[in-house]
Design a protein around this motif. Structure first.
Motif, PDB file in Angstrom:
ATOM      1  N   CYS A 113       0.835  -1.202   0.000  1.00 13.41           N
ATOM      2  CA  CYS A 113       0.000   0.000   0.000  1.00 13.41           C
ATOM      3  C   CYS A 113       0.874   1.257   0.000  1.00 13.41           C
ATOM      4  O   CYS A 113       0.632   2.195  -0.766  1.00 13.41           O
ATOM      5  N   ALA A 114       1.892   1.263   0.850  1.00 14.72           N
ATOM      6  CA  ALA A 114       2.796   2.418   0.911  1.00 14.72           C
ATOM      7  C   ALA A 114       3.501   2.625  -0.427  1.00 14.72           C
ATOM      8  O   ALA A 114       3.648   3.765  -0.893  1.00 14.72           O
ATOM      9  N   MET A 115       3.934   1.524  -1.062  1.00 15.80           N
ATOM     10  CA  MET A 115       4.586   1.643  -2.361  1.00 15.80           C
ATOM     11  C   MET A 115       3.611   2.217  -3.389  1.00 15.80           C
ATOM     12  O   MET A 115       3.978   3.081  -4.194  1.00 15.80           O
ATOM     13  N   GLY A 116       2.365   1.771  -3.358  1.00 15.93           N
ATOM     14  CA  GLY A 116       1.359   2.292  -4.281  1.00 15.93           C
ATOM     15  C   GLY A 116       1.108   3.776  -4.078  1.00 15.93           C
ATOM     16  O   GLY A 116       0.949   4.525  -5.033  1.00 15.93           O
ATOM     17  N   LEU A 125       3.787  10.271  -7.636  1.00 17.30           N
ATOM     18  CA  LEU A 125       4.658  10.660  -8.741  1.00 17.30           C
ATOM     19  C   LEU A 125       3.879  11.047 -10.000  1.00 17.30           C
ATOM     20  O   LEU A 125       4.435  11.660 -10.897  1.00 17.30           O
ATOM     21  N   ILE A 126       2.603  10.688 -10.061  1.00 19.79           N
ATOM     22  CA  ILE A 126       1.783  10.997 -11.233  1.00 19.79           C
ATOM     23  C   ILE A 126       1.351  12.458 -11.153  1.00 19.79           C
ATOM     24  O   ILE A 126       0.846  12.900 -10.120  1.00 19.79           O
ATOM     25  N   PRO A 127       1.550  13.230 -12.235  1.00 21.86           N
ATOM     26  CA  PRO A 127       1.121  14.630 -12.223  1.00 21.86           C
ATOM     27  C   PRO A 127      -0.375  14.748 -11.936  1.00 21.86           C
ATOM     28  O   PRO A 127      -1.174  13.914 -12.369  1.00 21.86           O
ATOM     29  N   LYS A 128      -0.749  15.774 -11.198  1.00 27.74           N
ATOM     30  CA  LYS A 128      -2.130  15.941 -10.730  1.00 27.74           C
ATOM     31  C   LYS A 128      -3.138  15.910 -11.878  1.00 27.74           C
ATOM     32  O   LYS A 128      -4.199  15.301 -11.755  1.00 27.74           O
ATOM     33  N   PHE A 160      -6.367   6.406 -11.277  1.00 24.98           N
ATOM     34  CA  PHE A 160      -7.290   6.253 -10.154  1.00 24.98           C
ATOM     35  C   PHE A 160      -8.453   5.334 -10.532  1.00 24.98           C
ATOM     36  O   PHE A 160      -8.848   4.466  -9.762  1.00 24.98           O
ATOM     37  N   LEU A 161      -8.976   5.493 -11.735  1.00 29.65           N
ATOM     38  CA  LEU A 161     -10.066   4.652 -12.220  1.00 29.65           C
ATOM     39  C   LEU A 161      -9.618   3.195 -12.326  1.00 29.65           C
ATOM     40  O   LEU A 161     -10.316   2.289 -11.874  1.00 29.65           O
ATOM     41  N   VAL A 162      -8.451   2.965 -12.906  1.00 33.27           N
ATOM     42  CA  VAL A 162      -7.925   1.598 -13.046  1.00 33.27           C
ATOM     43  C   VAL A 162      -7.701   0.971 -11.672  1.00 33.27           C
ATOM     44  O   VAL A 162      -8.068  -0.187 -11.431  1.00 33.27           O
ATOM     45  N   ALA A 163      -7.110   1.734 -10.747  1.00 29.74           N
ATOM     46  CA  ALA A 163      -6.866   1.220  -9.397  1.00 29.74           C
ATOM     47  C   ALA A 163      -8.189   0.895  -8.700  1.00 29.74           C
ATOM     48  O   ALA A 163      -8.291  -0.126  -7.999  1.00 29.74           O
ATOM     49  N   GLY A 164      -9.199   1.717  -8.890  1.00 33.93           N
ATOM     50  CA  GLY A 164     -10.504   1.458  -8.287  1.00 33.93           C
ATOM     51  C   GLY A 164     -11.135   0.184  -8.818  1.00 33.93           C
ATOM     52  O   GLY A 164     -11.692  -0.617  -8.054  1.00 33.93           O
ATOM     53  N   ILE A 165     -11.041  -0.028 -10.117  1.00 33.13           N
ATOM     54  CA  ILE A 165     -11.581  -1.249 -10.728  1.00 33.13           C
ATOM     55  C   ILE A 165     -10.838  -2.479 -10.214  1.00 33.13           C
ATOM     56  O   ILE A 165     -11.459  -3.487  -9.857  1.00 33.13           O
ATOM     57  N   ILE A 166      -9.518  -2.400 -10.149  1.00 26.33           N
ATOM     58  CA  ILE A 166      -8.723  -3.524  -9.641  1.00 26.33           C
ATOM     59  C   ILE A 166      -9.049  -3.795  -8.180  1.00 26.33           C
ATOM     60  O   ILE A 166      -9.184  -4.952  -7.759  1.00 26.33           O
TER      61      ILE A 166
END
Length: 79
Positions: free
Chosen positions: A28-31, A37-40, A47-53
């Motif tokens: 979780c900390a690594m994520g 690091l992703i520009p705002k 965020f969408l991909v992470a939510g689906i996963i």
């Protein structure tokens, strides 16, 4: 690759819930660090991909946990 999976399976067999909790916190900390690091202005798609996963993995994990909990707390109903 097969040897790596064998090592991973052995690690899980040799671990208790505290070890696995630490592993999850570490990941979780690594994520979070990677996410920072992703520009705002470009965070919407990751965020969408992470939510689906998250949803796709959380549901089967919780189904398995509830089945185990049901066997533990209500053994007479699951015989």
């Amino acid at each position: 690759m097969k040897k790596i999976f064998e090592c991973a399976n052995q690690y899980v067999r040799d671990s208790d819930w505290k070890d696995l909790a630490l592993l999850k916190l570490c990941l979780c900390a690594m994520g979070i660090m990677i996410g920072l690091l992703i520009p705002k202005e470009k965070r919407k798609y990751p965020f969408l991909v992470a939510g689906i996963i998250f949803v796709a993995t959380y549901i089967p994990l919780m189904v398995k946990f509830v089945k185990i909990a049901a066997k533990t707390f209500c053994p007479e109903k699951n015989s």
